[in-house]
Design an enzyme around this catalytic site. Structure first.
Site, PDB file in Angstrom:
ATOM      1  N   SER A   1      33.790  58.512  38.140  1.00  0.00           N
ATOM      2  CA  SER A   1      35.191  58.578  38.572  1.00  0.00           C
ATOM      3  C   SER A   1      35.934  57.313  38.160  1.00  0.00           C
ATOM      4  O   SER A   1      35.479  56.209  38.431  1.00  0.00           O
ATOM      5  CB  SER A   1      35.272  58.697  40.092  1.00  0.00           C
TER       6      SER A   1
ATOM      7  N   HIS B   1      42.516  67.836  37.194  1.00  0.00           N
ATOM      8  CA  HIS B   1      41.238  67.176  36.879  1.00  0.00           C
ATOM      9  C   HIS B   1      40.347  68.130  36.098  1.00  0.00           C
ATOM     10  O   HIS B   1      39.183  68.313  36.424  1.00  0.00           O
ATOM     11  CB  HIS B   1      40.530  66.741  38.162  1.00  0.00           C
TER      12      HIS B   1
ATOM     13  N   HIS C   1      30.591  67.179  40.780  1.00  0.00           N
ATOM     14  CA  HIS C   1      29.892  66.597  41.931  1.00  0.00           C
ATOM     15  C   HIS C   1      29.400  67.702  42.863  1.00  0.00           C
ATOM     16  O   HIS C   1      30.094  68.690  43.085  1.00  0.00           O
ATOM     17  CB  HIS C   1      30.822  65.674  42.718  1.00  0.00           C
TER      18      HIS C   1
ATOM     19  N   TYR D   1      29.293  67.498  46.005  1.00  0.00           N
ATOM     20  CA  TYR D   1      30.166  67.596  47.189  1.00  0.00           C
ATOM     21  C   TYR D   1      31.406  68.457  46.945  1.00  0.00           C
ATOM     22  O   TYR D   1      32.076  68.876  47.886  1.00  0.00           O
ATOM     23  CB  TYR D   1      30.581  66.208  47.711  1.00  0.00           C
ATOM     24  N   GLU D   2      31.703  68.737  45.673  1.00  0.00           N
ATOM     25  CA  GLU D   2      32.850  69.601  45.376  1.00  0.00           C
ATOM     26  C   GLU D   2      32.507  71.071  45.627  1.00  0.00           C
ATOM     27  O   GLU D   2      33.387  71.932  45.555  1.00  0.00           O
ATOM     28  CB  GLU D   2      33.289  69.430  43.916  1.00  0.00           C
TER      29      GLU D   2
ATOM     30  N   ALA E   1      30.541  55.007  40.310  1.00  0.00           N
ATOM     31  CA  ALA E   1      31.025  54.041  41.298  1.00  0.00           C
ATOM     32  C   ALA E   1      30.066  54.124  42.474  1.00  0.00           C
ATOM     33  O   ALA E   1      29.620  55.217  42.833  1.00  0.00           O
ATOM     34  CB  ALA E   1      32.432  54.429  41.738  1.00  0.00           C
TER      35      ALA E   1
ATOM     36  N   MET F   1      27.352  59.232  45.203  1.00  0.00           N
ATOM     37  CA  MET F   1      27.319  60.689  45.417  1.00  0.00           C
ATOM     38  C   MET F   1      27.129  61.454  44.105  1.00  0.00           C
ATOM     39  O   MET F   1      27.611  62.583  43.965  1.00  0.00           O
ATOM     40  CB  MET F   1      28.634  61.132  46.079  1.00  0.00           C
ATOM     41  N   SER F   2      26.439  60.855  43.154  1.00  0.00           N
ATOM     42  CA  SER F   2      26.315  61.521  41.841  1.00  0.00           C
ATOM     43  C   SER F   2      25.054  61.049  41.114  1.00  0.00           C
ATOM     44  O   SER F   2      24.143  60.489  41.726  1.00  0.00           O
ATOM     45  CB  SER F   2      27.550  61.193  40.985  1.00  0.00           C
TER      46      SER F   2
ATOM     47  N   ASN G   1      32.575  48.657  46.438  1.00  0.00           N
ATOM     48  CA  ASN G   1      32.797  48.248  47.827  1.00  0.00           C
ATOM     49  C   ASN G   1      31.451  47.861  48.419  1.00  0.00           C
ATOM     50  O   ASN G   1      30.407  48.216  47.876  1.00  0.00           O
ATOM     51  CB  ASN G   1      33.405  49.414  48.626  1.00  0.00           C
TER      52      ASN G   1
ATOM     53  N   HIS H   1      38.372  55.434  49.701  1.00  0.00           N
ATOM     54  CA  HIS H   1      38.468  55.807  48.297  1.00  0.00           C
ATOM     55  C   HIS H   1      39.433  54.891  47.530  1.00  0.00           C
ATOM     56  O   HIS H   1      39.228  54.628  46.341  1.00  0.00           O
ATOM     57  CB  HIS H   1      38.906  57.272  48.191  1.00  0.00           C
TER      58      HIS H   1
HETATM   59  N1  HPA Z   1      29.188  55.332  49.521  1.00  0.00           N
HETATM   60  C1  HPA Z   1      28.960  56.431  48.774  1.00  0.00           C
HETATM   61  N2  HPA Z   1      29.505  56.629  47.592  1.00  0.00           N
HETATM   62  C2  HPA Z   1      30.297  55.691  47.098  1.00  0.00           C
HETATM   63  C3  HPA Z   1      30.575  54.504  47.816  1.00  0.00           C
HETATM   64  C4  HPA Z   1      29.993  54.320  49.091  1.00  0.00           C
HETATM   65  O1  HPA Z   1      30.200  53.316  49.789  1.00  0.00           O
HETATM   66  N3  HPA Z   1      31.402  53.751  47.029  1.00  0.00           N
HETATM   67  C5  HPA Z   1      31.614  54.465  45.897  1.00  0.00           C
HETATM   68  N4  HPA Z   1      30.950  55.622  45.930  1.00  0.00           N
END
Ligand code: HPA
Length: 290
Positions: free
Chosen positions: A41, A72, A94, A96-97, A124, A227-228, A251, A265
Site C-alpha cells: 500500500s 483502486h 488483501h 481482509y478485503e 507497510a 496484513m499481507s 508505526n 491508517h
Molecule cells: N499492524 C498491522 N498492520 C499494519 C500496521 C500495524 O501496526 N502498520 C501497518 N500495517
C-alpha cells in the site's frame, strides 16, 4: 461427503485458469520478466519508474482477480528497471478485503508460469521490536503465518505437482543471498542507517492489534506485524521462486496500557509517503544486480 470447513478453503482455480491468464499476457507483451515486484500500500510508485511500460488493468486480464474498491482497480505493469525486465503489481489483494486466500495469491502462480524466478514483496508494517524506529526498512528474514495457524494457508486443498510439492519447506523462505545483496545495496544507497532485519508476522486484519496481542507478538519473536505478504511468499516458495521481502515500519505498535498512542491508517500513509523514494531507490538498484 466433504465437510463444509474443508471445502471453504479449497482452491477453486485449475491449472488451466492460471495458464489462460499467462498465455493471454504472453500474447500481449513481448517482455519476458525474470523478476516480479508486489508493491505494498502506497508503495506502487515503483511501477511508474519502469521504462518501456506495457500496462494491463487487472479488469482487462482474463481470469485475473479485480479490485472491488472503486478508484483502486490495480494494474500489472511490464517494463524495465535499470535495464532489467520486470513485472510489477500496482495494487495487491488483501485477505481482509474479503478475497479468499487463493485469490490473494493468484498472480504469483501467473508470475511463475510467465517464467519469473525472483519475487520482491514490499509492505507497510507495524514495528513490534522496541528498538525499531518509524521509517526503518526491515529486510524480512522469516515470517510467522498466523492465518496459516487458523487453516488459511493458500496451499490447502489439492496439490498440483506442476507448481510444487505437497509439503514444501519454509525454513528457507527468504533468500539469504538476496538479503545480503539488499544489505550491501542499502549501504551503497545511503539507507544503511535505517535498515533492519527481522521476523514479519501476518495477521488477517483489518483491525489493528490490541495491546495484549502486541505483547503476544513480542513473546512470539515477531519484529514487525502486517496484513499481507505471507500468502504470496508461501505460494512463490512452493513453486521455487527466490523471495526478498521488505517491510517499511510505518508505526510502532502499542504495548503499554499507559500509552495514548493509537495505530491508525493516516500514520501508515504518512510514513509511506516519507520513505517511498528511499525504498524505490533501494529496490531499483538491487534489481540491477540480480
Ligand atoms: N499492524 C498491522 N498492520 C499494519 C500496521 C500495524 O501496526 N502498520 C501497518 N500495517
Amino acid at each position: 461427503m466433504e465437510a463444509a470447513s474443508s471445502s471453504s478453503n479449497r482452491c477453486s482455480y485449475s491449472y488451466d485458469d492460471y495458464r489462460e491468464t499467462t498465455d493471454w499476457l504472453l500474447s500481449h507483451t513481448e517482455q519476458r520478466p525474470k523478476v516480479a515486484i508486489i508493491c505494498g500500500s502506497g508503495l506502487g510508485g515503483l511501477g511508474d519508474l519502469l521504462d518501456n511500460k506495457t500496462v494491463f488493468p487487472y479488469k482487462d486480464i482474463p481470469r485475473f482477480p479485480t479490485s472491488t474498491v472503486p478508484g483502486h482497480e490495480g494494474q500489472l505493469v511490464f517494463g524495465s528497471l535499470r535495464g532489467r525486465q520486470c513485472v510489477c503489481m500496482q495494487g495487491r489483494f488483501h485477505f481482509y478485503e474479503g478475497y479468499n486466500i487463493h485469490t490473494v495469491t493468484y498472480p504469483v502462480r501467473v508470475f511463475f508460469l510467465l517464467g519469473v524466478e525472483t519475487l520482491i514483496v514490499t509492505n507497510a508494517a507495524g514495528g513490534v521490536n522496541g528498538s525499531f524506529n518509524v521509517g526503518d526498512i526491515m529486510l524480512i528474514k522469516d515470517h510467522i503465518n498466523m492465518p496459516g495457524f487458523a487453516g488459511q494457508n493458500p496451499l490447502c486443498g489439492h496439490n498440483d505437482e506442476r507448481f510444487g510439492v505437497r509439503f514444501p519447506c519454509m525454513s528457507d523462505a527468504y533468500d539469504r543471498d538476496l538479503i545480503a545483496l539488499a544489505k550491501h545495496t542499502a549501504e551503497e544507497q545511503g539507507c544503511g542507517t535505517f535498515l533492519q532485519q527481522g521476523v514479519y508476522c501476518m495477521l488477517a486484519g483489518p483491525t489493528f492489534e490490541t495491546i495484549a496481542e502486541c505483547r503476544l507478538l513480542q513473546l512470539l519473536g515477531a519484529d514487525a506485524v502486517g496484513m499481507s505478504t505471507v500468502p504470496e511468499v508461501v505460494v512463490a516458495r512452493h513453486c521455487g521462486m527466490r523471495v526478498l521481502g521488505l517491510s517499511l515500519i510505518t508505526n510502532k505498535v502499542v504495548t503499554d496500557y499507559a500509552s495514548v498512542e493509537k495505530a491508525n491508517h493516516e500514520e501508515v500513509l504518512e510514513t509511506t509517503r516519507r520513505r517511498t523514494q528511499d525504498l524505490q531507490r533501494l529496490v531499483s538498484h538491487l534489481i540491477a544486480k540480480i
